[in-house]
Design a protein around this motif. Structure first.
Motif, PDB file in Angstrom:
ATOM      1  N   LEU A  14      20.029  23.638  72.714  1.00  0.00           N
ATOM      2  CA  LEU A  14      19.605  22.651  73.565  1.00  0.00           C
ATOM      3  C   LEU A  14      20.818  22.186  74.678  1.00  0.00           C
ATOM      4  O   LEU A  14      20.557  21.420  75.495  1.00  0.00           O
ATOM      5  N   GLY A  15      21.862  23.048  74.322  1.00  0.00           N
ATOM      6  CA  GLY A  15      22.940  22.696  75.135  1.00  0.00           C
ATOM      7  C   GLY A  15      23.537  21.340  74.888  1.00  0.00           C
ATOM      8  O   GLY A  15      24.461  20.644  75.784  1.00  0.00           O
ATOM      9  N   GLU A  16      23.453  20.702  73.717  1.00  0.00           N
ATOM     10  CA  GLU A  16      23.945  19.532  73.385  1.00  0.00           C
ATOM     11  C   GLU A  16      25.522  19.581  72.879  1.00  0.00           C
ATOM     12  O   GLU A  16      26.292  18.461  72.883  1.00  0.00           O
ATOM     13  N   ILE A  17      25.947  20.735  72.527  1.00  0.00           N
ATOM     14  CA  ILE A  17      27.475  21.056  72.132  1.00  0.00           C
ATOM     15  C   ILE A  17      27.852  22.289  72.540  1.00  0.00           C
ATOM     16  O   ILE A  17      27.131  23.130  72.478  1.00  0.00           O
ATOM     17  N   LEU A  18      29.163  22.383  72.990  1.00  0.00           N
ATOM     18  CA  LEU A  18      29.613  23.663  73.316  1.00  0.00           C
ATOM     19  C   LEU A  18      29.812  24.454  72.087  1.00  0.00           C
ATOM     20  O   LEU A  18      30.496  23.990  71.019  1.00  0.00           O
ATOM     21  N   ASN A  19      29.743  25.636  72.286  1.00  0.00           N
ATOM     22  CA  ASN A  19      30.020  26.678  71.182  1.00  0.00           C
ATOM     23  C   ASN A  19      31.555  27.107  70.844  1.00  0.00           C
ATOM     24  O   ASN A  19      32.216  28.207  71.214  1.00  0.00           O
ATOM     25  N   THR A  20      32.465  25.909  70.540  1.00  0.00           N
ATOM     26  CA  THR A  20      33.899  26.151  70.306  1.00  0.00           C
ATOM     27  C   THR A  20      34.138  27.035  69.199  1.00  0.00           C
ATOM     28  O   THR A  20      34.966  27.672  68.905  1.00  0.00           O
ATOM     29  N   ASN A  21      33.055  27.120  68.118  1.00  0.00           N
ATOM     30  CA  ASN A  21      33.222  28.296  66.940  1.00  0.00           C
ATOM     31  C   ASN A  21      33.320  29.569  67.284  1.00  0.00           C
ATOM     32  O   ASN A  21      34.183  30.202  66.864  1.00  0.00           O
ATOM     33  N   PHE A  22      32.689  29.962  68.490  1.00  0.00           N
ATOM     34  CA  PHE A  22      32.596  31.255  68.676  1.00  0.00           C
ATOM     35  C   PHE A  22      34.015  31.476  69.518  1.00  0.00           C
ATOM     36  O   PHE A  22      34.720  32.701  69.236  1.00  0.00           O
ATOM     37  N   THR A  23      34.535  30.573  70.258  1.00  0.00           N
ATOM     38  CA  THR A  23      35.732  30.691  71.074  1.00  0.00           C
ATOM     39  C   THR A  23      36.769  30.960  70.313  1.00  0.00           C
ATOM     40  O   THR A  23      37.577  31.780  70.352  1.00  0.00           O
ATOM     41  N   TRP A  24      37.079  30.040  69.401  1.00  0.00           N
ATOM     42  CA  TRP A  24      37.888  29.936  68.303  1.00  0.00           C
ATOM     43  C   TRP A  24      38.079  31.244  67.393  1.00  0.00           C
ATOM     44  O   TRP A  24      39.097  31.965  67.522  1.00  0.00           O
ATOM     45  N   LEU A  25      36.713  31.836  66.828  1.00  0.00           N
ATOM     46  CA  LEU A  25      36.714  32.959  66.015  1.00  0.00           C
ATOM     47  C   LEU A  25      36.964  34.078  67.010  1.00  0.00           C
ATOM     48  O   LEU A  25      37.686  35.188  66.598  1.00  0.00           O
ATOM     49  N   ALA A  26      36.622  34.284  68.194  1.00  0.00           N
ATOM     50  CA  ALA A  26      36.752  35.478  68.990  1.00  0.00           C
ATOM     51  C   ALA A  26      38.268  35.684  69.228  1.00  0.00           C
ATOM     52  O   ALA A  26      38.900  36.589  69.197  1.00  0.00           O
ATOM     53  N   GLU A  28      40.821  34.537  67.417  1.00  0.00           N
ATOM     54  CA  GLU A  28      41.552  34.840  66.213  1.00  0.00           C
ATOM     55  C   GLU A  28      41.245  36.270  65.805  1.00  0.00           C
ATOM     56  O   GLU A  28      42.209  36.892  65.282  1.00  0.00           O
ATOM     57  N   LEU A  29      39.985  36.720  65.855  1.00  0.00           N
ATOM     58  CA  LEU A  29      39.653  37.948  65.474  1.00  0.00           C
ATOM     59  C   LEU A  29      40.188  39.175  66.402  1.00  0.00           C
ATOM     60  O   LEU A  29      40.914  40.295  66.015  1.00  0.00           O
ATOM     61  N   ASN A  30      40.207  38.859  67.907  1.00  0.00           N
ATOM     62  CA  ASN A  30      40.723  39.869  68.611  1.00  0.00           C
ATOM     63  C   ASN A  30      42.348  39.962  68.214  1.00  0.00           C
ATOM     64  O   ASN A  30      42.727  41.221  68.629  1.00  0.00           O
ATOM     65  N   LEU A  31      43.051  38.933  68.231  1.00  0.00           N
ATOM     66  CA  LEU A  31      44.457  39.125  67.715  1.00  0.00           C
ATOM     67  C   LEU A  31      44.703  39.789  66.582  1.00  0.00           C
ATOM     68  O   LEU A  31      45.579  40.451  66.403  1.00  0.00           O
ATOM     69  N   ARG A  32      43.777  39.816  65.684  1.00  0.00           N
ATOM     70  CA  ARG A  32      43.929  40.462  64.327  1.00  0.00           C
ATOM     71  C   ARG A  32      43.225  41.881  64.625  1.00  0.00           C
ATOM     72  O   ARG A  32      43.350  42.659  63.370  1.00  0.00           O
ATOM     73  N   GLY A  33      43.018  42.399  65.803  1.00  0.00           N
ATOM     74  CA  GLY A  33      42.786  43.819  66.047  1.00  0.00           C
ATOM     75  C   GLY A  33      41.004  44.030  65.832  1.00  0.00           C
ATOM     76  O   GLY A  33      40.726  45.261  66.065  1.00  0.00           O
ATOM     77  N   PHE A  34      40.109  43.064  65.547  1.00  0.00           N
ATOM     78  CA  PHE A  34      38.826  43.232  65.442  1.00  0.00           C
ATOM     79  C   PHE A  34      38.222  43.310  66.923  1.00  0.00           C
ATOM     80  O   PHE A  34      38.702  42.636  67.844  1.00  0.00           O
ATOM     81  N   ASP A  35      37.249  44.194  67.067  1.00  0.00           N
ATOM     82  CA  ASP A  35      36.665  44.218  68.396  1.00  0.00           C
ATOM     83  C   ASP A  35      35.336  43.443  68.425  1.00  0.00           C
ATOM     84  O   ASP A  35      34.159  43.790  67.953  1.00  0.00           O
ATOM     85  N   VAL A  36      35.646  42.066  69.071  1.00  0.00           N
ATOM     86  CA  VAL A  36      34.335  41.300  68.953  1.00  0.00           C
ATOM     87  C   VAL A  36      33.424  41.625  70.363  1.00  0.00           C
ATOM     88  O   VAL A  36      33.722  41.501  71.376  1.00  0.00           O
ATOM     89  N   LEU A  37      32.342  42.400  70.060  1.00  0.00           N
ATOM     90  CA  LEU A  37      31.452  43.139  71.094  1.00  0.00           C
ATOM     91  C   LEU A  37      30.453  42.193  71.447  1.00  0.00           C
ATOM     92  O   LEU A  37      29.895  42.463  72.438  1.00  0.00           O
TER      93      LEU A  37
END
Lengths: 429, 429
Positions: A14-26, A28-37
């Motif tokens: 509904l666009g009521e909240i920004l997806n900050t969970n994804f931004t943060w996870l992405a 952290e995971l990229n830093l750890r060498g995971f490919d968030v595709l």
């Protein structure tokens, strides 16, 4: 390790909240060498969520979900993944005791649906949630690892840092890390920059190179993947050298640097103070400079002269210049800079006069025409610009250009001084 | 109408930027009666993006992409969708001329890769982008409608509001229409407002009512769904009347109104000019006022005094006041306002002096303490504020409060004048 992150929740769709969970996870995971595709958002709908899970399992090694672990009927993530993997659920006493203690401590009476949160798919690894009732879960299914995380950002971060990331480090020791470094440029357009760097851009592999345009500046991001931070830094340094060989002249800073900060540091370093004489920017340039903590060390002030009367009476621009050359002219810009430097008593001063529009433009003096002058101990200089965009964009671009001009001037002047010293030295002979 | 939104860009997958485009699009589309069921983020990778497009086309009626329309090699969205639909691309002269004009006006020399942006898939509807080089595109393919939007949020919003949403209204009239009306308030906190409007908020259905807090102001958004604009307007007008009965005193404007605009109109109407004397806001107040087209009619200028020396020498604040009361004091604020009014020669002037932080606060004068004074023909007045937030938030809140103070003063003063006239009239007897 290919990762897909699935964020669930109608409030996202509904666009009521920004997806900050994804931004943060992405991050952290990229830093750890995971490919968030891939990242997918889907509502709390069994059919659509199952379909999304199936697609994710087919294209990613690790599927991470956030949300849908709560006590309500709308929370279906765990149930669906268990069903998808064909697993029964059992009441995990450790989890139940934790929920019981937590709610008791918060004086919340335990509701029947809290038991739902203590149900764990058989064979799942429980990621203890020290700050909430819903634990995280890790589940192996064929080649796919499902990771379920709670939706509240605070709980998600806590579970990741305390439980998931340590688990990943144990399980995927071979993974390298990813590091990024950003070059910040001004005074050149994105397309020209892209052409100048075409060879590097075509041949990029590791590090990768990406260009982004922001108001009045351009970012070049170099991203390297390596087995260690040192190796990544070395890869980035090498490409940075290549890039700066070609466009180094336009680079004013790196990563978190901003132009006001960089100019501020330069002023501090040279023990110089700055003043502004602003017309079309209306005070924006000095406002941007004073966004920087501690700027009172080197910003003395600004005279915003929005009428010829003020240009003449406060900034000492001669009436002749204003009537003969007009308010938007090289001559007025130079007298404004000289005037502000005298009135405010700064080492260097910058003036900005132009047409921000939308009205007031003529064929000879179109909207976007801006003169920026600088005055310092070495005298005055002026540059002419034609900026595009809306009124506020023109204001912003003019202010950025003014700060850039001041930065150039400070660096030049030190050279000039150096030359003068040599000259004087020769003269002594 | 099932909608999937695909946001592209490696910077999203790296978690470097928040996906604000999706959140905004989701809000606007839901308001208009579309069902946003899926959102996917994928990098600038041809294979993965094609796969994502294929899945989206299979499960949504409308597939909207944002990003990947730029001039660089990394921008592949348009090319891939054209390929997916089996369409050739042609050089659209209208688009090309727009790009050419835009870049020429900005004195950016046209690069070869700018031509790429003027290529349009045959049969596509072009959504003109008035504020950037990349146009939006609408493409029919079987049962699927592909919509391509530029990635920069400012451009995306502009293209949606000017081109895409009107197109949708024409094409999907059965969805009914949604109209929103926003009341803008200042001088009251969000929680107090929520309490005052509690009854209305609890009983809302159509129109819905939503409160949003912005720096220094609060928005009340009334949104009605109806089969015609007239019907929607009537529903909104009815609820607006209820709301303003309760909190009308805090309403300063509506919809696109901004405080600088409303103050500007008030100044124009009263044929008054304004000047500023800014310390902690560093020129922000006058910059905000001059964001308004035509503001040169009533803004005369501003003196940004970031040192006591400038406060004394340019704004004529007495050295005694500065040493005895300090730069952040009621007395200094009043002398700044009086001084600026005299030096710049305006009818009304506003001064702002305070501590924006983060450093420099004391127990007696904490960060966020701001004095705002006004000077006009009726004399001077001062208000004391304690703002919270970061340095830039404090600057913004102080500037907004200053403009609000000026607005109040203008309205009061007209009353005062009226009273004085009556008084004089009596005296004549």
């Amino acid at each position: 390790m290919k990762v897909e992150i699935i964020t669930t929740g109608t409030e996202l769709l509904l666009g009521e909240i920004l997806n900050t969970n994804f931004t943060w996870l992405a991050q952290e995971l990229n830093l750890r060498g995971f490919d968030v595709l891939y990242q997918t958002t889907v509502g709390d709908n069994p059919v659509r969520m199952k379909e999304v899970l199936d697609i994710a399992a087919g294209r990613a090694d690790i599927v991470i979900t956030s949300g849908g672990l709560g006590p309500t009927r709308g929370d279906i993530t765990k149930e669906l993944i268990a069903e998808y993997c064909g697993l029964d659920m059992y009441m995990n006493l450790e989890v139940w005791n934790h929920i019981y203690d937590l709610l008791s401590r918060r004086n919340i009476c335990i509701a029947a649906n809290n038991e739902k949160q203590a149900l764990v798919p058989s064979g799942a690894i429980v990621l203890h949630n020290g700050v909430g009732t819903a634990p995280g879960l890790v589940l192996e299914h064929g080649d796919t690892t499902f990771v379920m995380l709670p939706g509240p950002p605070f709980e998600l971060k806590h579970v990741c840092e305390q439980e998931l990331f340590p688990y990943f480090e144990q399980r995927f020791p071979h993974l390298g890390i990813i590091k990024s470094h950003t070059l910040k440029l001004r005074g050149i357009g994105e397309s020209n920059l892209a052409e100048m760097l075409d060879d590097i851009i075509i041949n990029q592999s590791n590090p990768t190179i990406a260009l982004y345009a922001r108001h009045g500046e351009i970012l070049i991001r170099l991203t390297a993947k390596a087995s260690s931070a040192e190796e990544a830094d070395a890869l980035i340094a090498e490409m940075q050298e290549q890039v700066e060989k070609i466009v180094g002249a336009y680079v004013y800073g790196y990563d978190e640097d901003t132009l006001p900060e960089v100019l501020g540091k330069e002023l501090l370093f040279r023990k110089q103070t700055i003043a502004f004489a602003e017309s079309c920017t209306g005070g924006l340039a000095s406002s941007m400079m004073t966004d920087v903590p501690g700027s009172s060390e080197y910003v003395k002030g600004s005279i915003v002269s929005y009428t010829n009367e003020v240009k003449n009476q406060v900034t000492n621009v001669s009436k002749t210049t204003l009537s003969k050359k007009g308010a938007v002219s090289e001559e007025t810009a130079i007298e404004m800079a000289r005037g502000a430097r005298g009135v405010i008593g700064s080492d260097i001063s910058i003036s900005i006069t132009g047409l921000a529009g939308p009205g007031g433009g003529t064929r000879k003096k179109p909207v976007g025409l801006v003169y920026i002058a600088v005055a310092d101990a070495n005298g005055e200089a002026c540059r002419k610009y034609n900026f595009g965009g809306t009124r506020t964009q023109i204001k912003h671009r003019a202010a950025m250009a003014a700060l850039g001009f001041a930065l150039d001037r400070l660096k030049e002047s030190s050279q000039t001084n150096a030359e003068e010293m040599i000259h004087d030295h020769d003269a002594d002979r």
